[in-house]
Design an enzyme around this catalytic site. Structure first.
Site, PDB file in Angstrom:
ATOM      1  N   ASP A 293      -3.810   5.396   6.304  1.00  0.00           N
ATOM      2  CA  ASP A 293      -4.559   6.576   7.434  1.00  0.00           C
ATOM      3  C   ASP A 293      -5.341   6.055   8.221  1.00  0.00           C
ATOM      4  O   ASP A 293      -5.156   5.892   9.614  1.00  0.00           O
ATOM      5  CB  ASP A 293      -5.126   7.453   6.122  1.00  0.00           C
TER       6      ASP A 293
ATOM      7  N   ASP B 263      -2.363  10.917  -5.371  1.00  0.00           N
ATOM      8  CA  ASP B 263      -3.097  11.954  -6.364  1.00  0.00           C
ATOM      9  C   ASP B 263      -3.364  13.116  -5.599  1.00  0.00           C
ATOM     10  O   ASP B 263      -3.636  13.145  -4.276  1.00  0.00           O
ATOM     11  CB  ASP B 263      -4.159  11.200  -7.172  1.00  0.00           C
TER      12      ASP B 263
ATOM     13  N   PHE C 176      -1.417  16.848   4.178  1.00  0.00           N
ATOM     14  CA  PHE C 176      -2.117  16.423   2.761  1.00  0.00           C
ATOM     15  C   PHE C 176      -0.864  16.146   1.942  1.00  0.00           C
ATOM     16  O   PHE C 176      -0.175  17.346   1.365  1.00  0.00           O
ATOM     17  CB  PHE C 176      -2.925  17.557   2.237  1.00  0.00           C
ATOM     18  N   VAL C 177      -0.526  15.020   1.382  1.00  0.00           N
ATOM     19  CA  VAL C 177       0.867  14.631   0.718  1.00  0.00           C
ATOM     20  C   VAL C 177       0.312  14.082  -0.675  1.00  0.00           C
ATOM     21  O   VAL C 177      -0.929  13.677  -0.937  1.00  0.00           O
ATOM     22  CB  VAL C 177       1.626  13.498   1.381  1.00  0.00           C
TER      23      VAL C 177
ATOM     24  N   GLU D 114       0.937  -1.087   0.028  1.00  0.00           N
ATOM     25  CA  GLU D 114      -0.085  -0.250   0.124  1.00  0.00           C
ATOM     26  C   GLU D 114       0.849   1.272  -0.311  1.00  0.00           C
ATOM     27  O   GLU D 114       2.105   1.324   0.622  1.00  0.00           O
ATOM     28  CB  GLU D 114      -0.782   0.057   1.340  1.00  0.00           C
ATOM     29  N   ASP D 115       0.330   2.116  -0.692  1.00  0.00           N
ATOM     30  CA  ASP D 115       1.285   3.432  -0.589  1.00  0.00           C
ATOM     31  C   ASP D 115       0.956   4.304   0.878  1.00  0.00           C
ATOM     32  O   ASP D 115       2.035   4.676   1.208  1.00  0.00           O
ATOM     33  CB  ASP D 115       0.523   4.394  -1.685  1.00  0.00           C
TER      34      ASP D 115
ATOM     35  N   ARG E 183       0.270  11.598  -9.765  1.00  0.00           N
ATOM     36  CA  ARG E 183       0.657  10.411  -9.246  1.00  0.00           C
ATOM     37  C   ARG E 183       2.117   9.920  -9.801  1.00  0.00           C
ATOM     38  O   ARG E 183       2.965   9.112  -9.155  1.00  0.00           O
ATOM     39  CB  ARG E 183      -0.192   9.004  -9.554  1.00  0.00           C
TER      40      ARG E 183
ATOM     41  N   LYS F 109       0.327   7.312   8.289  1.00  0.00           N
ATOM     42  CA  LYS F 109       0.180   8.530   9.039  1.00  0.00           C
ATOM     43  C   LYS F 109      -0.454   8.180  10.119  1.00  0.00           C
ATOM     44  O   LYS F 109      -1.751   8.055  10.353  1.00  0.00           O
ATOM     45  CB  LYS F 109      -1.086   9.248   8.028  1.00  0.00           C
TER      46      LYS F 109
HETATM   47  C1  PRP Z   1      -5.972   5.947  -0.110  1.00  0.00           C
HETATM   48  C2  PRP Z   1      -4.710   4.612  -0.119  1.00  0.00           C
HETATM   49  C3  PRP Z   1      -5.325   3.660   0.926  1.00  0.00           C
HETATM   50  C4  PRP Z   1      -6.536   4.209   1.607  1.00  0.00           C
HETATM   51  C5  PRP Z   1      -5.947   4.745   2.862  1.00  0.00           C
HETATM   52  O1  PRP Z   1      -6.637   5.220  -1.569  1.00  0.00           O
HETATM   53  O2  PRP Z   1      -4.052   4.207  -1.156  1.00  0.00           O
HETATM   54  O3  PRP Z   1      -6.080   2.622   0.009  1.00  0.00           O
HETATM   55  O4  PRP Z   1      -6.649   5.659   0.853  1.00  0.00           O
HETATM   56  O5  PRP Z   1      -6.771   5.194   3.731  1.00  0.00           O
HETATM   57  P1  PRP Z   1      -7.430   4.651   5.030  1.00  0.00           P
HETATM   58  O6  PRP Z   1      -6.493   4.212   5.801  1.00  0.00           O
HETATM   59  O7  PRP Z   1      -8.157   5.958   5.730  1.00  0.00           O
HETATM   60  O8  PRP Z   1      -8.542   3.667   4.729  1.00  0.00           O
HETATM   61  P2  PRP Z   1      -7.624   6.098  -2.087  1.00  0.00           P
HETATM   62  O9  PRP Z   1      -8.875   5.806  -1.508  1.00  0.00           O
HETATM   63  O10 PRP Z   1      -7.102   7.705  -2.302  1.00  0.00           O
HETATM   64  O11 PRP Z   1      -7.501   5.584  -3.606  1.00  0.00           O
HETATM   65  P3  PRP Z   1      -6.477   5.601  -4.910  1.00  0.00           P
HETATM   66  O12 PRP Z   1      -5.301   4.661  -4.298  1.00  0.00           O
HETATM   67  O13 PRP Z   1      -6.910   5.092  -6.023  1.00  0.00           O
HETATM   68  O14 PRP Z   1      -5.720   7.374  -4.904  1.00  0.00           O
END
Ligand code: PRP
Length: 194
Positions: A107, A163, A156-157, A103-104, A169, A135
């Site tokens: 949160d 993105d 906010f990164v 995962e990137d 990205r 985070k």
């Molecule tokens: C982001 C990230 C995680 C999630 C983390 O995805 O890649 O999957 O949010 O948040 P959380 O811990 O509060 O659940 P996003 O929904 O932005 O989709 P993307 O990867 O397509 O940008």
């Protein structure tokens, strides 16, 4: 959309620092899983894509890769509220295999936690989490993180998979969004539509 420089208030993690840490994680993963059975790296789309492609080049033991996509429902699409829906499932059978979720960012923890619960029913040999950005202070549910790139503050990164309204990205570093400029441009575009 403006050039990214417009929204960038500071570079939080440079390209060099990212690549050095990813190389360390790759070495660690290669050591930990060596001789343990089949390994599958599962990337959660879309943010995890750059991290997966760099990480897998540093994982020196044989492994497969797979992709999943999830959507979370939340305020303005930016914050998940615990309701997570799987929109793309794995093609591969993971029974008895070691799954490493890539995962990137984590949160609140809701997304990864839902993915773990979903995949656990398929009885893999193990499920672990490898996250680039943690985070930590935003966590709402506990998540077992085995590999962590960086713990970051609640800013906010964007960049390196993350993105800003679906753009940027591709940036090779993690940047912090200049909120004044970003919020100003959001109001500006709303004005243009109405
Ligand atoms: C982001 C990230 C995680 C999630 C983390 O995805 O890649 O999957 O949010 O948040 P959380 O811990 O509060 O659940 P996003 O929904 O932005 O989709 P993307 O990867 O397509 O940008």
């Amino acid at each position: 959309m403006q050039d990214y420089h417009y929204y960038l208030s500071e570079v939080l993690i440079t390209e060099d620092a990212l690549q050095r840490r990813i190389a360390e994680l790759g070495e660690q993963i290669s050591r930990d899983y060596a001789g343990k059975g089949e390994l599958v790296l599962v990337c959660i789309l879309r943010g995890g894509v750059l991290f997966l492609t760099d990480l897998m080049r540093k994982v020196t033991i044989p492994h497969a890769i797979e992709f999943m996509a999830v959507s979370s429902y939340g305020v303005g699409g930016r914050e998940s509220n615990g309701q997570v829906r799987i929109t793309l499932d794995l093609n591969l059978d993971i029974f008895n295999k070691h799954v490493l979720l890539v995962e990137d960012i984590i949160d609140s923890g809701h997304t990864i936690s839902a993915v773990i619960d979903f995949l656990a029913t398929r009885r893999p040999a193990s499920i672990s989490v490898c996250v680039l950005l943690d985070k930590e202070e935003r966590r709402e549910v506990e998540v077992p993180i085995r590999y962590r790139g960086f713990t970051i503050p609640n800013k906010f990164v964007f960049g390196y998979g993350l993105d800003l309204d679906d753009y940027y990205r591709n940036l090779p570093f993690i940047g912090v969004v200049d909120l004044q400029k970003y919020q100003g441009s959001e109001q500006g575009s709303e004005g243009a539509i109405s």
